[in-house]
Design an enzyme around this catalytic site. Structure first.
Site, mmCIF file in Angstrom:
data_model
loop_
_atom_site.group_PDB
_atom_site.id
_atom_site.type_symbol
_atom_site.label_atom_id
_atom_site.label_comp_id
_atom_site.label_asym_id
_atom_site.label_seq_id
_atom_site.Cartn_x
_atom_site.Cartn_y
_atom_site.Cartn_z
ATOM 1 N N GLU A 130 0.822 -1.221 0.000
ATOM 2 C CA GLU A 130 0.000 0.000 0.000
ATOM 3 C C GLU A 130 0.852 1.266 0.000
ATOM 4 O OE1 GLU A 130 -2.934 -0.284 -1.018
ATOM 5 O OE2 GLU A 130 -4.344 -0.318 0.662
ATOM 6 N N THR A 183 -5.573 11.079 -2.687
ATOM 7 C CA THR A 183 -5.282 10.516 -1.362
ATOM 8 C C THR A 183 -4.550 11.534 -0.479
ATOM 9 O OG1 THR A 183 -5.117 8.388 -2.444
ATOM 10 C CG2 THR A 183 -4.313 8.477 -0.211
HETATM 11 P P1 ADP Z 1 -7.845 2.409 -4.183
HETATM 12 O O1 ADP Z 1 -8.557 2.509 -2.856
HETATM 13 O O2 ADP Z 1 -8.793 2.134 -5.274
HETATM 14 O O3 ADP Z 1 -6.671 1.479 -4.140
HETATM 15 P P2 ADP Z 1 -6.011 4.614 -4.014
HETATM 16 O O4 ADP Z 1 -6.288 6.053 -4.294
HETATM 17 O O5 ADP Z 1 -5.600 4.243 -2.642
HETATM 18 O O6 ADP Z 1 -7.302 3.847 -4.509
HETATM 19 O O7 ADP Z 1 -4.873 4.082 -5.012
HETATM 20 C C1 ADP Z 1 -4.921 4.356 -6.349
HETATM 21 C C2 ADP Z 1 -3.496 4.646 -6.812
HETATM 22 O O8 ADP Z 1 -2.713 3.477 -6.624
HETATM 23 C C3 ADP Z 1 -3.428 4.957 -8.305
HETATM 24 O O9 ADP Z 1 -2.542 6.033 -8.452
HETATM 25 C C4 ADP Z 1 -2.830 3.707 -8.927
HETATM 26 O O10 ADP Z 1 -2.055 3.978 -10.049
HETATM 27 C C5 ADP Z 1 -1.977 3.190 -7.778
HETATM 28 N N1 ADP Z 1 -1.726 1.732 -7.826
HETATM 29 C C6 ADP Z 1 -0.523 1.122 -7.654
HETATM 30 N N2 ADP Z 1 -0.643 -0.202 -7.766
HETATM 31 C C7 ADP Z 1 -1.936 -0.477 -8.008
HETATM 32 C C8 ADP Z 1 -2.645 -1.681 -8.240
HETATM 33 N N3 ADP Z 1 -2.058 -2.866 -8.260
HETATM 34 N N4 ADP Z 1 -3.978 -1.591 -8.421
HETATM 35 C C9 ADP Z 1 -4.594 -0.389 -8.417
HETATM 36 N N5 ADP Z 1 -3.986 0.787 -8.243
HETATM 37 C C10 ADP Z 1 -2.644 0.761 -8.034
#
Ligand code: ADP
Length: 311
Positions: A130, A183
């Site tokens: 994360e 975020t």
């Molecule tokens: P979510 O709760 O949908 O994960 P976040 O805002 O926390 O949303 O995360 C989205 C961000 O994480 C985006 O910038 C995306 O490019 C990045 N990211 C990195 N790896 C992944 C992944 N495996 N799946 C989805 N988003 C990812």
């Protein structure tokens, strides 16, 4: 070591009212699948499925890649693997999309390498993933994606974990508005201190909501979720949220919260209620702020699981 493993993990709601950063609820609206196979030196990612083109393939910038690198470091294994991520969840909507990838990835890697790590360890490793998306190793979504159902994960040393299997009659009506919450902004608006009365109310509400769910009392659960100071601080980042919640309650919802940092909004009801009417109300609430929203009627989600492994 096995030659191939594939695992699946589903979407999740973080915070769930007063459990800021510690409560997670898995929801069965969508899932990610991750396959892992031995490969040339390094960790090589390919991404297919929903919004694949917007998700980084650099392993350090991808939640699944970063989680697997953490797992390999813990196991003392040099990276030499291929990781195929098939996205079913929608990234950036506040429904734990990056967490679903990270959770499926560590469960698949654990199976491939026959490590038999505990779910607590898998949660901590997925939380390292994360960092790629949120900049912090927050555990609420990954804990829910790994354990399934409702999870309380207190990231102390050692972590304290409790899981609740929600009643089969729990329905979670989700509205995914066509807006994005950054975020960083969502963290920046949070109050950095709480007053004693706010703390007492929060502690009471968090405990009451978890206990209500454990007692399968969906009405009591729903009634404990609303009004946390952190959610209140984020309301201004999600136009239509307050109107959608109010409309959902008028349509019978037992409670309505922001999913994680939003913008996804989750209304709670029982299977014997009119979930479609609640979905329509959420949609109308967002429409009043000129925002389109897709709605889904979900149930509590299953734990992350290996769906295929080859010797
Ligand atoms: P979510 O709760 O949908 O994960 P976040 O805002 O926390 O949303 O995360 C989205 C961000 O994480 C985006 O910038 C995306 O490019 C990045 N990211 C990195 N790896 C992944 C992944 N495996 N799946 C989805 N988003 C990812």
């Amino acid at each position: 070591m096995k030659s191939f493993a594939r695992a699946r993990a589903c979407s999740s709601i973080g915070n769930v009212g007063y459990g800021f950063d510690v409560f997670g609820l898995a929801v069965d609206i969508a899932a990610d699948e991750v396959e892992i196979t031995p490969g040339p030196p390094g960790l090589h990612l390919t991404i297919t499925g929903r919004d694949a083109e917007n998700i980084p393939t650099d392993p350090d910038a991808n939640s699944a890649g970063r989680a697997v690198l953490a797992l390999l470091a813990k196991a003392g294994i040099a990276p030499a693997f291929n990781l195929r991520i098939n996205k079913g969840t929608r990234s950036g909507s506040g429904l734990g999309s990056s967490a679903a990838s990270a959770a499926a990835a560590v469960v698949a890697a654990d199976a491939l390498l026959e490590l038999n790590l505990s779910r607590t360890d898998l949660t901590l490793l997925a939380a390292e993933g994360e960092r790629a998306s949120a900049g912090a190793a927050h555990t609420d979504n990954v804990a829910a994606a790994i354990h399934g159902g409702f999870v309380i994960f207190s990231n102390e040393s050692p972590p304290r974990v409790a899981t609740v299997t929600p009643p089969a009659t729990l329905r979670i009506v989700l509205a995914l508005p066509a807006t994005r919450v950054n975020t960083k902004d969502a963290r920046a608006v949070l109050p950095q201190s709480v007053t004693v009365p706010e703390y007492s109310r929060g502690a009471a509400r968090a405990a009451l909501s978890a206990l209500a769910l454990a007692n399968a009392d969906i009405a009591a659960f729903g009634s404990c979720l609303e009004g946390s100071i952190f959610e209140a601080a984020r309301t201004k980042l999600v136009p239509g949220f307050a109107a959608a919640c109010a409309a959902s309650r008028n349509a019978g919802a037992l409670g309505c919260v922001m999913s994680g940092a939003g913008p996804t909004t989750a209304a709670i009801c029982r299977a014997d209620q009119d979930a479609a009417a609640i979905a329509a109300a959420l949609k109308a609430g967002f429409a009043s702020a000129k925002i389109d929203a897709e709605t889904f009627i979900a149930r509590s989600g299953p734990p992350a699981a290996v769906i295929e492994a080859r010797p």
